[in-house]
Design an enzyme around this catalytic site. Structure first.
Site, mmCIF file in Angstrom:
data_model
loop_
_atom_site.group_PDB
_atom_site.id
_atom_site.type_symbol
_atom_site.label_atom_id
_atom_site.label_comp_id
_atom_site.label_asym_id
_atom_site.label_seq_id
_atom_site.Cartn_x
_atom_site.Cartn_y
_atom_site.Cartn_z
ATOM 1 N N HIS A 70 42.743 43.091 40.187
ATOM 2 C CA HIS A 70 43.902 43.906 40.546
ATOM 3 C C HIS A 70 44.374 44.747 39.370
ATOM 4 O O HIS A 70 44.902 45.846 39.565
ATOM 5 C CB HIS A 70 45.035 43.020 41.063
ATOM 6 N N ASP A 71 44.212 44.240 38.165
ATOM 7 C CA ASP A 71 44.587 45.010 36.984
ATOM 8 C C ASP A 71 43.644 46.195 36.795
ATOM 9 O O ASP A 71 44.080 47.335 36.638
ATOM 10 C CB ASP A 71 44.559 44.118 35.735
ATOM 11 N N PRO A 168 41.925 47.034 47.272
ATOM 12 C CA PRO A 168 41.368 46.770 48.610
ATOM 13 C C PRO A 168 42.224 45.806 49.422
ATOM 14 O O PRO A 168 42.813 44.872 48.879
ATOM 15 C CB PRO A 168 39.997 46.152 48.292
ATOM 16 N N THR A 250 32.403 24.948 49.566
ATOM 17 C CA THR A 250 32.479 24.545 48.150
ATOM 18 C C THR A 250 33.575 25.364 47.471
ATOM 19 O O THR A 250 33.283 26.208 46.625
ATOM 20 C CB THR A 250 31.125 24.760 47.430
#
Length: 331
Positions: A70-71, A168, A250
């Site tokens: 996000h950065d 996104p 997992t």
């Protein structure tokens, strides 16, 4: 009129010391040993902090990886996502699309920054801390090792209104998501490889509930999986903290199970499921599902590339004293 040749050395010196810096100012030159002399314990301090934090809170790795994405996707890898909102500015982290970024990810960066300020004050940027911590945490949970080149400066801007359209969203089309990756220099194959980050972590019910209920429920979700998710999320409108693992098989291990799950109808987000349905992305899903080594190699290369997106140099950023505040309130 002829110019005296005796002026030539002066002109050359002027060009080297005045003109050249003006051209190169702001360009970040990254290298893996950037802090070797100025902060020799950098690697050790970061490694010890992430080991301790991941042991206390096993979701830290996934949260930090998401924070890093996000950065970098907005204004480049400059730690702008770490800035806290104040009376004068609503920062990136407080946009609706970022409100689910986990506190543990911010916490590990702050812990490392505090330790580094004691060891080598004013030297290491928050952007470099986030990049290095992300790599160390990914490898801790089984993911591939990749080089992290250092020397980024921390950005001088963080605006919430710029988030939408640059990060996104789970309900977007492959075309729209691919456009964001392409804008940041990534190929379709790299986009699919980086989507494999969803092999760890979780998503809140509000991000996928439209696939479960009502007339628009997605019939392609594995039926047993859908039933379990409906039960889990039945009160999500009352409690927005309810979440499901991105990889139900997992969830705490970085592996290629995410891609195997997509082939079984076990993709959690709509954007995950689209990767197996789209003819352009499906071949890469098939490849990574059958060949974990190929996934790891592509993911590692893409992460190295991610770390160079939009980095700031000396003329464009600073080394923050605190990761959640600019050094100068007026920047």
């Amino acid at each position: 009129m002829r110019v005296s040749h005796s002026l030539t050395p002066f002109v050359l010196l002027f060009s080297l010391f005045v003109v050249a810096p003006a051209v190169s100012a702001g360009i970040a030159i990254l290298r893996t040993d950037y802090y070797q002399k100025t902060c020799p314990d950098f690697n050790k301090i970061v490694r010890e902090a992430v080991i301790a934090k991941q042991g206390q809170q096993p979701t830290t790795a996934a949260g930090t990886l998401r924070l890093f994405f996000h950065d970098c996707f907005l204004e480049g890898c400059d730690a702008s996502v770490l800035i806290a909102t104040n009376s004068f500015n609503k920062a990136e982290r407080d946009d609706d699309l970022n409100d689910s970024l986990p506190g543990d990810a911010f916490d590990i960066v702050n812990r490392i920054k505090t330790a580094l300020e004691l060891s080598c004050p004013g030297v290491v940027s928050c952007a470099d801390i986030l990049a290095q911590a992300t790599r160390d945490l990914v490898t801790m949970v089984g993911g591939p090792y990749f080089d992290v080149k250092l020397g980024r400066k921390d950005g001088l801007e963080s605006k919430a209104h710029k988030v939408r359209g640059n990060v996104p969203m789970p309900n977007q089309t492959i075309h729209d998501i691919q456009g964001m990756f392409k804008k940041n220099g990534f190929s379709l194959r790299e986009m699919v490889a980086l989507s494999g980050a969803h092999t760890i972590g979780f998503s809140h019910c509000k991000e996928f509930s439209d696939r479960l209920y009502g007339s628009k429920a997605d019939p392609e979700i594995n039926p047993k999986f859908a039933t379990a998710l409906k039960e889990l999320c039945k009160n999500h409108t009352v409690d927005d903290t309810i979440a499901a693992f991105n990889d139900v098989m997992t969830p705490g291990k970085f592996d290629n199970m995410y891609f195997k799950n997509l082939k079984r109808g076990l993709g959690l987000l709509a954007s995950d499921h689209l990767l197996i349905k789209n003819n352009s992305t499906k071949p890469f899903v098939d490849l990574y599902a059958s060949d974990e080594k190929a996934f790891f190699e592509d993911f590692a290369r893409a992460m190295e590339k991610m770390g160079t997106v939009g980095v700031k140099g000396d003329g464009e950023g600073e080394v923050r004293r605190r990761c959640d505040h600019f050094n100068n309130l007026n920047v």
